[in-house]
Design a protein around this motif. Structure first.
Motif, PDB file in Angstrom:
ATOM      1  N   THR A 122       0.824  -1.205   0.000  1.00 10.60           N
ATOM      2  CA  THR A 122       0.000   0.000   0.000  1.00 10.60           C
ATOM      3  C   THR A 122       0.857   1.252   0.000  1.00 10.60           C
ATOM      4  N   ALA A 123       1.952   1.230   0.768  1.00 12.91           N
ATOM      5  CA  ALA A 123       2.841   2.388   0.832  1.00 12.91           C
ATOM      6  C   ALA A 123       3.465   2.677  -0.525  1.00 12.91           C
ATOM      7  N   LEU A 124       3.862   1.631  -1.223  1.00 13.62           N
ATOM      8  CA  LEU A 124       4.467   1.814  -2.543  1.00 13.62           C
ATOM      9  C   LEU A 124       3.455   2.370  -3.535  1.00 13.62           C
ATOM     10  N   ASP A 125       2.258   1.819  -3.525  1.00 13.52           N
ATOM     11  CA  ASP A 125       1.218   2.286  -4.442  1.00 13.52           C
ATOM     12  C   ASP A 125       0.836   3.726  -4.132  1.00 13.52           C
ATOM     13  N   ALA A 126       0.766   4.056  -2.842  1.00 16.27           N
ATOM     14  CA  ALA A 126       0.416   5.418  -2.448  1.00 16.27           C
ATOM     15  C   ALA A 126       1.469   6.413  -2.911  1.00 16.27           C
ATOM     16  N   LYS A 127       2.746   6.006  -2.811  1.00 15.82           N
ATOM     17  CA  LYS A 127       3.831   6.875  -3.266  1.00 15.82           C
ATOM     18  C   LYS A 127       3.764   7.086  -4.771  1.00 15.82           C
ATOM     19  N   ALA A 128       3.439   6.038  -5.510  1.00 13.23           N
ATOM     20  CA  ALA A 128       3.309   6.151  -6.966  1.00 13.23           C
ATOM     21  C   ALA A 128       2.188   7.118  -7.322  1.00 13.23           C
ATOM     22  N   HIS A 129       1.083   7.006  -6.608  1.00  9.69           N
ATOM     23  CA  HIS A 129      -0.067   7.864  -6.892  1.00  9.69           C
ATOM     24  C   HIS A 129       0.235   9.311  -6.532  1.00  9.69           C
ATOM     25  N   LYS A 130       0.952   9.480  -5.427  1.00 10.99           N
ATOM     26  CA  LYS A 130       1.277  10.835  -4.976  1.00 10.99           C
ATOM     27  C   LYS A 130       2.254  11.514  -5.918  1.00 10.99           C
ATOM     28  N   ARG A 131       3.218  10.753  -6.388  1.00 10.76           N
ATOM     29  CA  ARG A 131       4.270  11.339  -7.223  1.00 10.76           C
ATOM     30  C   ARG A 131       3.875  11.487  -8.681  1.00 10.76           C
ATOM     31  N   PHE A 132       3.130  10.500  -9.182  1.00 13.18           N
ATOM     32  CA  PHE A 132       2.816  10.499 -10.612  1.00 13.18           C
ATOM     33  C   PHE A 132       1.320  10.534 -10.919  1.00 13.18           C
ATOM     34  N   GLY A 133       0.499  10.486  -9.881  1.00 14.50           N
ATOM     35  CA  GLY A 133      -0.943  10.546 -10.095  1.00 14.50           C
ATOM     36  C   GLY A 133      -1.544   9.264 -10.630  1.00 14.50           C
ATOM     37  N   LYS A 134      -0.799   8.136 -10.479  1.00 14.04           N
ATOM     38  CA  LYS A 134      -1.273   6.850 -10.977  1.00 14.04           C
ATOM     39  C   LYS A 134      -0.908   5.750  -9.987  1.00 14.04           C
ATOM     40  N   ASP A 135      -1.678   4.652 -10.023  1.00 12.66           N
ATOM     41  CA  ASP A 135      -1.271   3.473  -9.268  1.00 12.66           C
ATOM     42  C   ASP A 135      -0.028   2.877  -9.929  1.00 12.66           C
ATOM     43  N   PHE A 136       0.735   2.097  -9.167  1.00 18.15           N
ATOM     44  CA  PHE A 136       1.997   1.582  -9.687  1.00 18.15           C
ATOM     45  C   PHE A 136       1.866   0.835 -11.012  1.00 18.15           C
ATOM     46  N   PRO A 137       0.879  -0.057 -11.187  1.00 22.87           N
ATOM     47  CA  PRO A 137       0.806  -0.795 -12.461  1.00 22.87           C
ATOM     48  C   PRO A 137       0.597   0.109 -13.681  1.00 22.87           C
ATOM     49  N   ALA A 138       0.062   1.316 -13.472  1.00 24.87           N
ATOM     50  CA  ALA A 138      -0.214   2.214 -14.591  1.00 24.87           C
ATOM     51  C   ALA A 138       0.979   3.085 -14.956  1.00 24.87           C
ATOM     52  N   LEU A 139       2.041   3.044 -14.167  1.00 25.64           N
ATOM     53  CA  LEU A 139       3.220   3.854 -14.467  1.00 25.64           C
ATOM     54  C   LEU A 139       3.941   3.317 -15.692  1.00 25.64           C
ATOM     55  N   ASN A 140       4.587   4.214 -16.431  1.00 29.97           N
ATOM     56  CA  ASN A 140       5.433   3.737 -17.521  1.00 29.97           C
ATOM     57  C   ASN A 140       6.768   3.261 -16.945  1.00 29.97           C
ATOM     58  N   GLU A 141       7.605   2.668 -17.778  1.00 30.63           N
ATOM     59  CA  GLU A 141       8.839   2.066 -17.285  1.00 30.63           C
ATOM     60  C   GLU A 141       9.766   3.093 -16.649  1.00 30.63           C
ATOM     61  N   GLU A 142       9.843   4.265 -17.234  1.00 26.91           N
ATOM     62  CA  GLU A 142      10.713   5.299 -16.670  1.00 26.91           C
ATOM     63  C   GLU A 142      10.238   5.707 -15.280  1.00 26.91           C
ATOM     64  N   GLN A 143       8.934   5.872 -15.112  1.00 26.63           N
ATOM     65  CA  GLN A 143       8.388   6.248 -13.814  1.00 26.63           C
ATOM     66  C   GLN A 143       8.610   5.153 -12.774  1.00 26.63           C
ATOM     67  N   LYS A 144       8.422   3.901 -13.185  1.00 27.99           N
ATOM     68  CA  LYS A 144       8.679   2.790 -12.258  1.00 27.99           C
ATOM     69  C   LYS A 144      10.142   2.770 -11.836  1.00 27.99           C
ATOM     70  N   ASN A 145      11.037   2.986 -12.783  1.00 20.95           N
ATOM     71  CA  ASN A 145      12.459   2.979 -12.474  1.00 20.95           C
ATOM     72  C   ASN A 145      12.826   4.085 -11.489  1.00 20.95           C
ATOM     73  N   VAL A 146      12.268   5.270 -11.689  1.00 22.55           N
ATOM     74  CA  VAL A 146      12.541   6.391 -10.791  1.00 22.55           C
ATOM     75  C   VAL A 146      12.051   6.076  -9.380  1.00 22.55           C
ATOM     76  N   LEU A 147      10.833   5.586  -9.285  1.00 28.64           N
ATOM     77  CA  LEU A 147      10.245   5.290  -7.982  1.00 28.64           C
ATOM     78  C   LEU A 147      11.018   4.193  -7.254  1.00 28.64           C
ATOM     79  N   LEU A 148      11.331   3.121  -7.949  1.00 24.79           N
ATOM     80  CA  LEU A 148      12.016   2.005  -7.311  1.00 24.79           C
ATOM     81  C   LEU A 148      13.478   2.308  -7.006  1.00 24.79           C
ATOM     82  N   SER A 149      14.106   3.128  -7.819  1.00 21.13           N
ATOM     83  CA  SER A 149      15.481   3.533  -7.527  1.00 21.13           C
ATOM     84  C   SER A 149      15.524   4.348  -6.241  1.00 21.13           C
TER      85      SER A 149
END
Length: 218
Positions: A122-149
């Motif tokens: 939930t924390a990871l998904d919330a961070k994705a939504h807060k930073r990019f306005g999307k749930d984690f599965p909806a992020l593009n590869e660049e956004q996922k890489n930034v978040l996970l890095s």
């Protein structure tokens, strides 16, 4: 680099039809870990170790590829997030049914570990939504890489926290490490993961070669 030169073998084990069930895979992995081999990316203190030693779950594990499979513990949305996350952390996880195996393990785990897993997801998904306005599965590869890095970077001060809107929020690093342990344990206990480590159907590891995924995020 030739992985086969990077590990010793304790015994030659004939695999029927060149394939092992997940039960037999785990038996060989645990035997290697018991002999002192370090399991790639998974701390021995992680709850997945105890679960993998529970032989009763493996009959169900053989049904993970069923077309009508449904999560036993996770919600549909949580499973979707885990599937996307696992593929980003360890490419090939979808083919290895990592999210499905983690769901099976969680369904028989202690409530404390179940709660911690859901909290981390939930924390990871919330961070994705807060930073990019999307749930984690909806992020593009660049956004996922930034978040996970960012999530995989250990803070210099382990007790540090982020402050936003006057409220303190714990960082993602601990949550990421928790999720990574589940994902890595599930992946490297599959045939796909074992073959990545150099298994060819007739050996049990006494030591494991380095995994193909770089340390840090993966």
């Amino acid at each position: 680099m030739n992985k086969e030169n990077n590990f010793r073998v304790t015994t030659a084990v004939a695999a029927e039809n060149g394939r092992l069930t997940r039960r037999k895979m785990v038996q060989r992995l645990l035997a290697g870990a018991g002999a002192g081999a370090a399991w790639p990316l998974v701390a021995t203190s992680h709850p997945i170790y105890a679960l993998l030693a529970n032989d009763t779950i493996f009959d169900q594990a053989e049904n993970l590829s069923d077309a009508n499979w449904k999560p036993a513990f996770l919600s549909g949305q949580q499973n979707e997030t885990l599937t996307a996350l696992a593929e980003s952390v360890v490419p090939g996880s979808t083919r290895a049914h990592v999210s499905r195996f983690v769901d099976l393990l969680l369904s028989v785990d202690k409530s404390e570990n179940q709660h911690k897993f859901v909290e981390s997801l939930t924390a990871l998904d919330a961070k994705a939504h807060k930073r990019f306005g999307k749930d984690f599965p909806a992020l593009n590869e660049e956004q996922k890489n930034v978040l996970l890095s960012d999530a995989s970077t250990k803070p210099e001060d382990p007790g540090a926290s982020e402050t936003e809107g006057g409220k303190k929020q714990s960082g993602l690093h601990g949550h990421f490490e928790n999720l990574k342990g589940w994902i890595s344990g599930a992946y490297y206990s599959s045939e796909v993961g074992m073959r990545e480590l150099g298994w060819r159907g007739d050996y049990a590891f006494a030591t494991f070669p380095g995994c193909a995924h770089p340390e840090g995020r993966h």
